[in-house]
Design an enzyme around this catalytic site. Structure first.
Site, PDB file in Angstrom:
ATOM      1  N   SER A 152       0.862  -1.178   0.000  1.00 38.33           N
ATOM      2  CA  SER A 152       0.000   0.000   0.000  1.00 38.33           C
ATOM      3  C   SER A 152       0.896   1.225   0.000  1.00 38.33           C
ATOM      4  O   SER A 152       1.915   1.247  -0.714  1.00 38.33           O
ATOM      5  CB  SER A 152      -0.950  -0.042   1.206  1.00 38.33           C
ATOM      6  OG  SER A 152      -1.826   1.056   1.194  1.00 38.33           O
ATOM      7  N   TYR A 166      -5.218   7.460  -6.551  1.00 36.46           N
ATOM      8  CA  TYR A 166      -4.159   6.638  -5.952  1.00 36.46           C
ATOM      9  C   TYR A 166      -4.543   6.212  -4.534  1.00 36.46           C
ATOM     10  O   TYR A 166      -4.439   5.031  -4.174  1.00 36.46           O
ATOM     11  CB  TYR A 166      -2.854   7.438  -5.948  1.00 36.46           C
ATOM     12  CG  TYR A 166      -1.664   6.703  -5.369  1.00 36.46           C
ATOM     13  CD1 TYR A 166      -1.110   5.612  -6.031  1.00 36.46           C
ATOM     14  CD2 TYR A 166      -1.091   7.118  -4.163  1.00 36.46           C
ATOM     15  CE1 TYR A 166      -0.008   4.947  -5.497  1.00 36.46           C
ATOM     16  CE2 TYR A 166       0.008   6.453  -3.630  1.00 36.46           C
ATOM     17  CZ  TYR A 166       0.545   5.373  -4.295  1.00 36.46           C
ATOM     18  OH  TYR A 166       1.625   4.712  -3.773  1.00 36.46           O
ATOM     19  N   LYS A 170      -5.210   2.453  -2.956  1.00 39.10           N
ATOM     20  CA  LYS A 170      -4.421   1.928  -1.839  1.00 39.10           C
ATOM     21  C   LYS A 170      -5.288   1.667  -0.603  1.00 39.10           C
ATOM     22  O   LYS A 170      -5.042   0.719   0.143  1.00 39.10           O
ATOM     23  CB  LYS A 170      -3.264   2.886  -1.509  1.00 39.10           C
ATOM     24  CG  LYS A 170      -2.219   3.010  -2.635  1.00 39.10           C
ATOM     25  CD  LYS A 170      -1.558   1.661  -2.953  1.00 39.10           C
ATOM     26  CE  LYS A 170      -0.367   1.794  -3.874  1.00 39.10           C
ATOM     27  NZ  LYS A 170       0.275   0.493  -4.177  1.00 39.10           N
TER      28      LYS A 170
HETATM   29  N1  LIG Z   1       8.134   5.309  -4.356  1.00 36.24           N
HETATM   30  C1  LIG Z   1       7.289   5.777  -3.440  1.00 36.24           C
HETATM   31  O1  LIG Z   1       7.357   6.947  -3.030  1.00 36.24           O
HETATM   32  C2  LIG Z   1       6.238   4.889  -2.852  1.00 36.24           C
HETATM   33  C3  LIG Z   1       5.793   3.751  -3.509  1.00 36.24           C
HETATM   34  N2  LIG Z   1       4.800   2.979  -2.956  1.00 36.24           N
HETATM   35  C4  LIG Z   1       4.305   1.796  -3.656  1.00 36.24           C
HETATM   36  O2  LIG Z   1       5.357   0.882  -3.809  1.00 36.24           O
HETATM   37  C5  LIG Z   1       5.199   0.142  -5.009  1.00 36.24           C
HETATM   38  C6  LIG Z   1       6.477   0.221  -5.835  1.00 36.24           C
HETATM   39  O3  LIG Z   1       6.752   1.570  -6.102  1.00 36.24           O
HETATM   40  P1  LIG Z   1       8.147   2.033  -6.762  1.00 36.24           P
HETATM   41  O4  LIG Z   1       9.198   1.073  -6.402  1.00 36.24           O
HETATM   42  O5  LIG Z   1       8.297   3.461  -6.469  1.00 36.24           O
HETATM   43  O6  LIG Z   1       7.744   1.887  -8.304  1.00 36.24           O
HETATM   44  P2  LIG Z   1       8.624   1.864  -9.666  1.00 36.24           P
HETATM   45  O7  LIG Z   1       7.855   2.702 -10.633  1.00 36.24           O
HETATM   46  O8  LIG Z   1      10.044   2.198  -9.410  1.00 36.24           O
HETATM   47  O9  LIG Z   1       8.483   0.341 -10.106  1.00 36.24           O
HETATM   48  C7  LIG Z   1       7.234  -0.191 -10.401  1.00 36.24           C
HETATM   49  C8  LIG Z   1       7.361  -1.646 -10.762  1.00 36.24           C
HETATM   50  O10 LIG Z   1       6.051  -2.171 -11.075  1.00 36.24           O
HETATM   51  C9  LIG Z   1       6.066  -2.701 -12.402  1.00 36.24           C
HETATM   52  N3  LIG Z   1       4.755  -2.488 -13.016  1.00 36.24           N
HETATM   53  C10 LIG Z   1       4.137  -1.305 -13.245  1.00 36.24           C
HETATM   54  N4  LIG Z   1       2.962  -1.496 -13.864  1.00 36.24           N
HETATM   55  C11 LIG Z   1       2.824  -2.835 -14.015  1.00 36.24           C
HETATM   56  C12 LIG Z   1       1.828  -3.657 -14.599  1.00 36.24           C
HETATM   57  N5  LIG Z   1       0.720  -3.137 -15.155  1.00 36.24           N
HETATM   58  N6  LIG Z   1       2.004  -5.004 -14.596  1.00 36.24           N
HETATM   59  C13 LIG Z   1       3.119  -5.542 -14.040  1.00 36.24           C
HETATM   60  N7  LIG Z   1       4.096  -4.818 -13.485  1.00 36.24           N
HETATM   61  C14 LIG Z   1       3.956  -3.475 -13.479  1.00 36.24           C
HETATM   62  C15 LIG Z   1       7.194  -1.940 -13.092  1.00 36.24           C
HETATM   63  O11 LIG Z   1       7.736  -2.617 -14.217  1.00 36.24           O
HETATM   64  P3  LIG Z   1       7.153  -2.379 -15.733  1.00 36.24           P
HETATM   65  O12 LIG Z   1       6.931  -0.904 -15.884  1.00 36.24           O
HETATM   66  O13 LIG Z   1       8.178  -2.940 -16.637  1.00 36.24           O
HETATM   67  O14 LIG Z   1       5.872  -3.155 -15.780  1.00 36.24           O
HETATM   68  C16 LIG Z   1       8.215  -1.888 -11.976  1.00 36.24           C
HETATM   69  O15 LIG Z   1       8.868  -3.125 -11.851  1.00 36.24           O
HETATM   70  C17 LIG Z   1       3.968   0.713  -5.688  1.00 36.24           C
HETATM   71  O16 LIG Z   1       2.845  -0.083  -5.398  1.00 36.24           O
HETATM   72  C18 LIG Z   1       3.824   2.082  -5.067  1.00 36.24           C
HETATM   73  O17 LIG Z   1       2.486   2.519  -5.082  1.00 36.24           O
HETATM   74  C19 LIG Z   1       4.251   3.282  -1.752  1.00 36.24           C
HETATM   75  C20 LIG Z   1       4.673   4.381  -1.050  1.00 36.24           C
HETATM   76  C21 LIG Z   1       5.692   5.279  -1.556  1.00 36.24           C
HETATM   77  C1  LIG Z   2      -0.834  10.730  14.160  1.00 41.29           C
HETATM   78  C2  LIG Z   2       0.353  11.291  13.537  1.00 41.29           C
HETATM   79  C3  LIG Z   2       0.532  11.039  12.090  1.00 41.29           C
HETATM   80  C4  LIG Z   2       1.841  11.483  11.610  1.00 41.29           C
HETATM   81  C5  LIG Z   2       2.283  11.642  10.253  1.00 41.29           C
HETATM   82  C6  LIG Z   2       1.402  11.710   9.065  1.00 41.29           C
HETATM   83  C7  LIG Z   2       2.187  11.851   7.809  1.00 41.29           C
HETATM   84  C8  LIG Z   2       1.403  11.439   6.600  1.00 41.29           C
HETATM   85  C9  LIG Z   2       2.159  11.653   5.333  1.00 41.29           C
HETATM   86  C10 LIG Z   2       1.601  10.883   4.185  1.00 41.29           C
HETATM   87  C11 LIG Z   2       2.585  10.745   3.080  1.00 41.29           C
HETATM   88  C12 LIG Z   2       2.065   9.985   1.903  1.00 41.29           C
HETATM   89  C13 LIG Z   2       3.175   9.634   0.946  1.00 41.29           C
HETATM   90  C14 LIG Z   2       2.709   8.794  -0.186  1.00 41.29           C
HETATM   91  C15 LIG Z   2       3.854   8.307  -1.016  1.00 41.29           C
HETATM   92  C16 LIG Z   2       3.425   7.596  -2.232  1.00 41.29           C
HETATM   93  O1  LIG Z   2       2.774   6.595  -2.176  1.00 41.29           O
HETATM   94  C17 LIG Z   2       3.773   8.268  -3.506  1.00 41.29           C
HETATM   95  N1  LIG Z   2       5.142   8.679  -3.550  1.00 41.29           N
HETATM   96  C18 LIG Z   2       3.493   7.427  -4.679  1.00 41.29           C
HETATM   97  O2  LIG Z   2       4.415   6.444  -4.761  1.00 41.29           O
END
Ligand SMILES: NC(=O)C1=CN([C@@H]2O[C@H](COP(=O)(O)OP(=O)(O)OC[C@H]3O[C@@H](n4cnc5c(N)ncnc54)[C@H](OP(=O)(O)O)[C@@H]3O)[C@@H](O)[C@H]2O)C=CC1
Ligand SMILES: CCCCCCCCCCCCCCCC(=O)[C@@H](N)CO
Length: 303
Positions: A152, A166, A170
């Protein structure tokens, strides 16, 4: 309290077991695949781009000497996913990590973009679980406890400006996970939900090119992490069978304030959730006060 905690505590080993990571060719998924391989697991990764999969395979081989299995499929295509899972063989630890994020105000966002996020993040997760579950359940008693972990985001615990679609995708994973855990507990399968803050990945770099400034400001409340750190937290949470896996201090507070009906196996965490509910709710109100203030100022200055 100890007597009422359900499900009971569990340890989920990784060594010599089959760990399957979707989105394993980049960012957090790649870090997860890398660490699971170092831990002695047999690792498979799935993503769309064959080039990125091969690159990831080379990188992991170079660093660990271990070969991971690669599978090219789009999680939106159930038949393709089912073929990959069949070929990979029964899974012990399924990490559904793929995800896409296109932050934009809903008014500015086309419905096609909304559907894209829901399809990949939510329906794609259903496709993966539906395809993997039958073989995961077979001979479970001889194979030991299994895990299904869903990636998530902290934007899946609190709605954030720019993330209508988004966050919906999630938050959806949480309902799926809570219900699924009740359905698969008898098969010794344990569900985890991982909630990272902003994490330094290729995906985030792309996102930052179009992200509304106010989205970054609000997300900065929780700082940023490296993909390796998130993967480390995630794997250790999976091994201890945690339903909710938080990644940093803000994440821990978020987990407490959004505990709701989440299953809780840890006596300590259950105790903290009960005792800290009031004060963390107060902290959440303070954060909202601060965020709405920032949103107000940002709008005023745009005019
Ligand atoms: N980076 C962040 O700030 C945060 C990320 N997340 C979550 O973590 C997870 C990974 O994020 P992150 O590492 O940043 O992502 P990246 O964009 O760096 O990597 C995404 C991966 O998913 C694959 N992918 C995307 N679409 C598909 C599809 N339709 N079918 C199969 N594979 C797919 C991509 O490969 P390809 O494109 O070749 O398919 C790649 O391997 C996500 O679910 C994201 O929502 C959560 C919080 C914060
Ligand atoms: C009770 C106290 C609570 C304290 C802290 C609250 C902070 C909340 C911040 C939320 C940040 C969301 C980031 C999402 C990142 C993400 O998923 C994207 N980068 C897409 O990948």
């Amino acid at each position: 309290l100890h007597h009422i905690l359900r499900p009971r505590p569990v340890r989920i080993p990784i060594k010599n077991r089959h760990v399957f990571v979707t989105g394993g060719s980049s960012g957090i998924g790649l870090a997860l695949a890398h660490q699971a391989a170092s831990d002695g697991a047999r690792v498979s990764i799935l993503a769309r781009s064959v080039d990125k999969l091969q690159e990831a395979k080379q990188a992991i081989r170079l660093a660990t000497g271990i070969d991971v299995g690669v599978f090219s499929a789009d999680v939106r295509d159930y038949d393709a996913v089912a073929r990959a899972v069949e070929e990979a063989g029964p899974i012990d630890v399924l990490i559904v990590n793929q995800g896409v994020f296109v932050p934009r105000e809903l008014e500015q966002q086309e419905l096609d973009e909304v559907r894209f996020m829901l399809d990949v993040n939510l329906m794609g997760t259903f496709n993966m679980i539906k395809a993997a579950l039958p073989a995961m359940k077979l001979r479970r008693k001889d194979r030991g406890p299994a895990s299904i972990a869903l990636m998530s985001s902290q934007a899946g615990q609190v709605g954030i400006y720019g993330y209508t679609a988004y966050s919906a995708s999630k938050f959806g994973l949480r309902g799926l996970a809570e219900a699924l855990q009740q359905e698969v507990i008898a098969d010794d399968i344990h569900v985890s939900l991982i909630f990272p803050p902003d994490t330094d990945t290729p995906g985030l770099a792309e996102e930052n090119k179009i992200k509304p400034q106010i989205t970054s400001i609000i997300a900065a409340s929780s700082g940023a992490m490296k993909a390796d750190e998130v993967a480390k937290k995630a794997l250790s949470g999976i091994k201890s069978g945690s339903f909710i896996i938080s990644c940093n201090l803000e994440g821990l507070l978020l987990a407490i304030v959004t505990a709701g009906f989440a299953p809780q196996r840890s006596l300590l965490m259950a105790f903290v959730e009960v005792v800290a509910a009031g004060i963390t709710r107060f902290a959440a109100l303070c954060f909202q006060w601060n965020w709405y203030d920032s949103i107000g100022k940002w709008h005023a200055q745009k005019k």
